[in-house]
Design an enzyme around this catalytic site. Structure first.
Site, short mmCIF file in Angstrom:
data_model
loop_
_atom_site.label_atom_id
_atom_site.label_comp_id
_atom_site.label_asym_id
_atom_site.label_seq_id
_atom_site.Cartn_x
_atom_site.Cartn_y
_atom_site.Cartn_z
N GLN A 1 0.84 -1.20 0.00
CA GLN A 1 0.00 0.00 0.00
C GLN A 1 0.87 1.25 0.00
OE1 GLN A 1 -3.34 -0.72 2.41
NE2 GLN A 1 -4.18 1.33 2.30
N SER B 1 3.77 -6.53 2.71
CA SER B 1 2.42 -6.45 3.26
C SER B 1 1.41 -7.03 2.28
CB SER B 1 2.09 -5.00 3.66
OG SER B 1 0.92 -4.95 4.44
N LEU B 2 0.51 -6.22 1.69
CA LEU B 2 -0.49 -6.78 0.77
C LEU B 2 0.18 -7.44 -0.45
CD1 LEU B 2 -1.23 -5.05 -2.10
CD2 LEU B 2 -1.83 -3.35 -0.39
N ARG C 1 -9.50 -8.93 3.32
CA ARG C 1 -8.46 -8.30 4.14
C ARG C 1 -8.61 -6.78 4.13
NH1 ARG C 1 -3.15 -6.16 3.38
NH2 ARG C 1 -1.52 -6.95 4.77
N HIS D 1 -0.68 -3.05 11.05
CA HIS D 1 0.38 -3.92 11.57
C HIS D 1 0.65 -3.63 13.05
CE1 HIS D 1 1.14 -5.72 7.71
NE2 HIS D 1 1.18 -4.54 7.16
N GLN E 1 -0.28 -11.86 9.78
CA GLN E 1 0.43 -10.78 9.09
C GLN E 1 -0.26 -9.43 9.28
OE1 GLN E 1 -0.40 -9.37 5.52
NE2 GLN E 1 1.56 -9.66 4.48
#
Length: 315
Positions: free
Chosen positions: A12, A93-94, A118, A199, A248
């Site tokens: 992102q 991440s993503l 998500r 996170h 995660q």
């Protein structure tokens, strides 16, 4: 000569209006991915990527499926032009969802449904803040976090490079930690424009709900090791992915360690696939000796294909 290759996928913040448009117009493989995303998700990811507006594209519920769609479209376009298989995959991440798709952990439809769920769960999280810390002196971050935690929760969201970490947590605690690190000699503190403290433990409920969703997904073991964010470890087992995917969301992204792991395992060439060049920039900070190619549009794809063909011709 190319030795070992890793495909890496951005997260992102890499999005931009217009991303993927010329890939869509020039490669059937890319067009098929965008068309599938529109159908599976019941909204025009294609229009969001190509036309925005930016305000809509940067909303988490749209950003995550849009980046994943564009990155996978770029991957498929690349594969249509050059038969090449990486030794490792990883995503920030993503971007880890693109890596899992690349390694055959999930098919395209499952990947799209997973990233949308998500995104929906993360988009609901409000409160807290995040800030990037640049060039903090060695050993100072731990002390600043300990001091700032006296007024609220603060943790490290991303270990992006040896000279950049991202803090996450209660707004006042993140601000205090940033002030302490500036006093200690950090070069800059950059507040991030996010809807919540990603996170972090703020997302523990989202993580639990996502675990329930993931339990019903069709997940396979990987054909290529995926170095995962939560532990920077090469992962193959389907059950390991099923356990790590929810975790995660609320744990740190160990990106520096992920790249270092792959380099230690012989990777000398990275291909960043998806919008922007963020990961290539981080690679220069982590290890300037490695080569990183980018694939984010038609020109960069053609340049990368030509570079690999040139290298392969020397073998």
């Amino acid at each position: 000569m190319v030795k070992r290759i890793a495909f890496i996928f951005p997260g992102q913040g890499a999005q931009s209006v217009g991303m993927g448009k010329d890939l869509y117009e020039n490669y059937d493989a890319a067009k098929n991915v965008f068309d599938t995303a529109d159908k599976v998700l019941g909204k025009s990811i294609t229009d969001l990527c190509f036309n925005g507006p930016e305000e809509d594209l940067k909303q988490t519920v749209n950003t995550q499926p849009s980046i994943v769609t564009m990155s996978i479209a770029a991957l498929e376009a690349f594969k249509s032009q050059l038969k090449i298989s990486p030794n490792f995959c990883a995503g920030h991440s993503l971007g880890e969802y693109c890596a899992m798709y690349c390694a055959g952990v999930m098919d395209l439809e499952t990947t799209l449904k997973a990233i949308q769920k998500r995104a929906d769960l993360m988009g609901e999280v409000k409160g807290g803040s995040m800030a990037a810390i640049l060039n903090a002196p060695a050993g100072k971050i731990e002390g600043a976090l300990k001091e700032a935690s006296k007024i609220g929760y603060v943790d490290i969201a991303n270990y992006n490079s040896p000279v950049q970490v991202v803090l996450t947590g209660d707004e006042n605690a993140v601000k205090k930690a940033g002030e302490l690190l500036l006093e200690a000699g950090a070069r800059r503190v950059v507040p991030l424009a996010v809807s919540g403290a990603f996170h972090s433990k703020f997302l523990e409920n989202a993580s639990k709900e996502f675990a329930s969703f993931v339990s019903d997904l069709d997940i396979s073991s990987a054909s290529i090791p995926v170095v995962t964010n939560v532990d920077a470890s090469a992962t193959i087992s389907s059950e390991d992915f099923r356990e790590k995917m929810p975790r995660q969301i609320c744990s740190s992204v160990h990106w520096t360690q992920t790249i270092e792991n792959m380099i230690q395992n012989g990777v000398d060439t990275f291909v960043e696939i998806g919008p922007g060049k963020v990961l290539a920039g981080l690679n220069r900070k982590i290890n300037p000796q490695v080569t990183t190619y980018n694939i984010f549009d038609k020109d960069s794809l053609e340049n990368t294909v030509a570079a690999f063909k040139s290298e392969l011709s020397k073998i």
